[in-house]
Design a protein around this motif. Structure first.
Motif, PDB file in Angstrom:
ATOM      1  N   GLU A 114       0.826  -1.216   0.000  1.00 24.19           N
ATOM      2  CA  GLU A 114       0.000   0.000   0.000  1.00 24.19           C
ATOM      3  C   GLU A 114       0.858   1.263   0.000  1.00 24.19           C
ATOM      4  O   GLU A 114       0.550   2.227  -0.700  1.00 24.19           O
ATOM      5  CB  GLU A 114      -0.944   0.015   1.198  1.00 24.19           C
ATOM      6  CG  GLU A 114      -2.131  -0.901   1.010  1.00 24.19           C
ATOM      7  CD  GLU A 114      -3.248  -0.616   1.976  1.00 24.19           C
ATOM      8  OE1 GLU A 114      -3.947   0.407   1.792  1.00 24.19           O
ATOM      9  OE2 GLU A 114      -3.430  -1.411   2.914  1.00 24.19           O
TER      10      GLU A 114
ATOM     11  N   LEU B  19       2.301   1.663  -3.482  1.00 28.41           N
ATOM     12  CA  LEU B  19       1.239   2.108  -4.385  1.00 28.41           C
ATOM     13  C   LEU B  19       0.999   3.605  -4.211  1.00 28.41           C
ATOM     14  O   LEU B  19       0.992   4.358  -5.180  1.00 28.41           O
ATOM     15  CB  LEU B  19      -0.055   1.351  -4.114  1.00 28.41           C
ATOM     16  CG  LEU B  19      -1.269   1.882  -4.871  1.00 28.41           C
ATOM     17  CD1 LEU B  19      -1.270   1.401  -6.307  1.00 28.41           C
ATOM     18  CD2 LEU B  19      -2.557   1.515  -4.187  1.00 28.41           C
ATOM     19  N   THR B  20       0.812   4.034  -2.981  1.00 28.77           N
ATOM     20  CA  THR B  20       0.534   5.438  -2.702  1.00 28.77           C
ATOM     21  C   THR B  20       1.648   6.338  -3.209  1.00 28.77           C
ATOM     22  O   THR B  20       1.384   7.353  -3.867  1.00 28.77           O
ATOM     23  CB  THR B  20       0.333   5.639  -1.184  1.00 28.77           C
ATOM     24  OG1 THR B  20      -0.735   4.788  -0.752  1.00 28.77           O
ATOM     25  CG2 THR B  20      -0.011   7.068  -0.855  1.00 28.77           C
TER      26      THR B  20
ATOM     27  N   VAL C 211       1.725   6.331  -7.156  1.00 28.32           N
ATOM     28  CA  VAL C 211       0.579   7.041  -7.733  1.00 28.32           C
ATOM     29  C   VAL C 211       0.755   8.551  -7.559  1.00 28.32           C
ATOM     30  O   VAL C 211       0.420   9.329  -8.457  1.00 28.32           O
ATOM     31  CB  VAL C 211      -0.749   6.531  -7.119  1.00 28.32           C
ATOM     32  CG1 VAL C 211      -1.911   7.431  -7.482  1.00 28.32           C
ATOM     33  CG2 VAL C 211      -1.021   5.096  -7.581  1.00 28.32           C
TER      34      VAL C 211
ATOM     35  N   ALA D  13      -4.352   7.748  -4.450  1.00 21.97           N
ATOM     36  CA  ALA D  13      -4.653   6.366  -4.078  1.00 21.97           C
ATOM     37  C   ALA D  13      -5.414   6.440  -2.756  1.00 21.97           C
ATOM     38  O   ALA D  13      -4.822   6.492  -1.680  1.00 21.97           O
ATOM     39  CB  ALA D  13      -3.374   5.544  -3.935  1.00 21.97           C
TER      40      ALA D  13
ATOM     41  N   ARG E 239      -8.527   0.156  -2.065  1.00 20.50           N
ATOM     42  CA  ARG E 239      -8.112   1.470  -2.573  1.00 20.50           C
ATOM     43  C   ARG E 239      -8.827   1.807  -3.875  1.00 20.50           C
ATOM     44  O   ARG E 239      -9.086   0.936  -4.702  1.00 20.50           O
ATOM     45  CB  ARG E 239      -6.601   1.502  -2.857  1.00 20.50           C
ATOM     46  CG  ARG E 239      -5.719   1.360  -1.642  1.00 20.50           C
ATOM     47  CD  ARG E 239      -5.463   2.682  -1.021  1.00 20.50           C
ATOM     48  NE  ARG E 239      -4.627   2.538   0.175  1.00 20.50           N
ATOM     49  CZ  ARG E 239      -4.056   3.546   0.787  1.00 20.50           C
ATOM     50  NH1 ARG E 239      -4.201   4.767   0.327  1.00 20.50           N
ATOM     51  NH2 ARG E 239      -3.342   3.348   1.859  1.00 20.50           N
TER      52      ARG E 239
ATOM     53  N   VAL F  71      -7.932   4.170  -6.987  1.00 25.86           N
ATOM     54  CA  VAL F  71      -6.800   4.894  -7.571  1.00 25.86           C
ATOM     55  C   VAL F  71      -7.321   5.770  -8.705  1.00 25.86           C
ATOM     56  O   VAL F  71      -7.971   5.282  -9.625  1.00 25.86           O
ATOM     57  CB  VAL F  71      -5.710   3.921  -8.071  1.00 25.86           C
ATOM     58  CG1 VAL F  71      -4.594   4.675  -8.779  1.00 25.86           C
ATOM     59  CG2 VAL F  71      -5.157   3.112  -6.908  1.00 25.86           C
TER      60      VAL F  71
END
Length: 107
Positions: free
Chosen positions: A22, A25-26, A29, A36, A50, A52
């Motif tokens: 996570e 990903l955050t 992005v 996200a 999430r 996105v």
């Protein structure tokens, strides 16, 4: 080092992997100038972890799972509904799958 009363080592490892996925990903992005968002809907269970949002109107739903774990029946139903509505739903349980998603989102 003392024992962890009530701790489940497997659960701690799972949480660490999911948190790492996570967080990556955050961060990635954000680099794409997107969001996200962690999403939790009290009245609608089974919704992905999430949402996105990428520039130019790209929307993806992301579900994080422990490596090799399956979706619940409710999650399967909700994912099918989102896909039927035309959205992409990704289930990510490894760094490699996250890399695949990030490459697809950039493209």
């Amino acid at each position: 080092m003392g024992a962890c009363v009530g701790c489940n080592r497997k659960k701690l490892i799972k949480m660490s992997l999911e948190k790492a996925l996570e967080k990556r990903l955050t961060n990635e992005v954000k680099k794409m100038k997107g969001l996200a968002l962690k999403f939790w809907c009290v009245s609608f269970t089974g919704f992905p972890d999430r949402v996105v949002l990428i520039p130019l109107g790209k929307i993806f739903f992301i579900e994080f799972k422990d490596t090799g774990k399956k979706l619940s029946k409710r999650q399967e139903l909700v994912h099918k509904l989102l896909i039927k509505l035309g959205f992409q739903v990704w289930v990510i349980d490894t760094q490699e799958l996250l890399t695949g998603f990030l490459n697809a989102a950039k493209g």
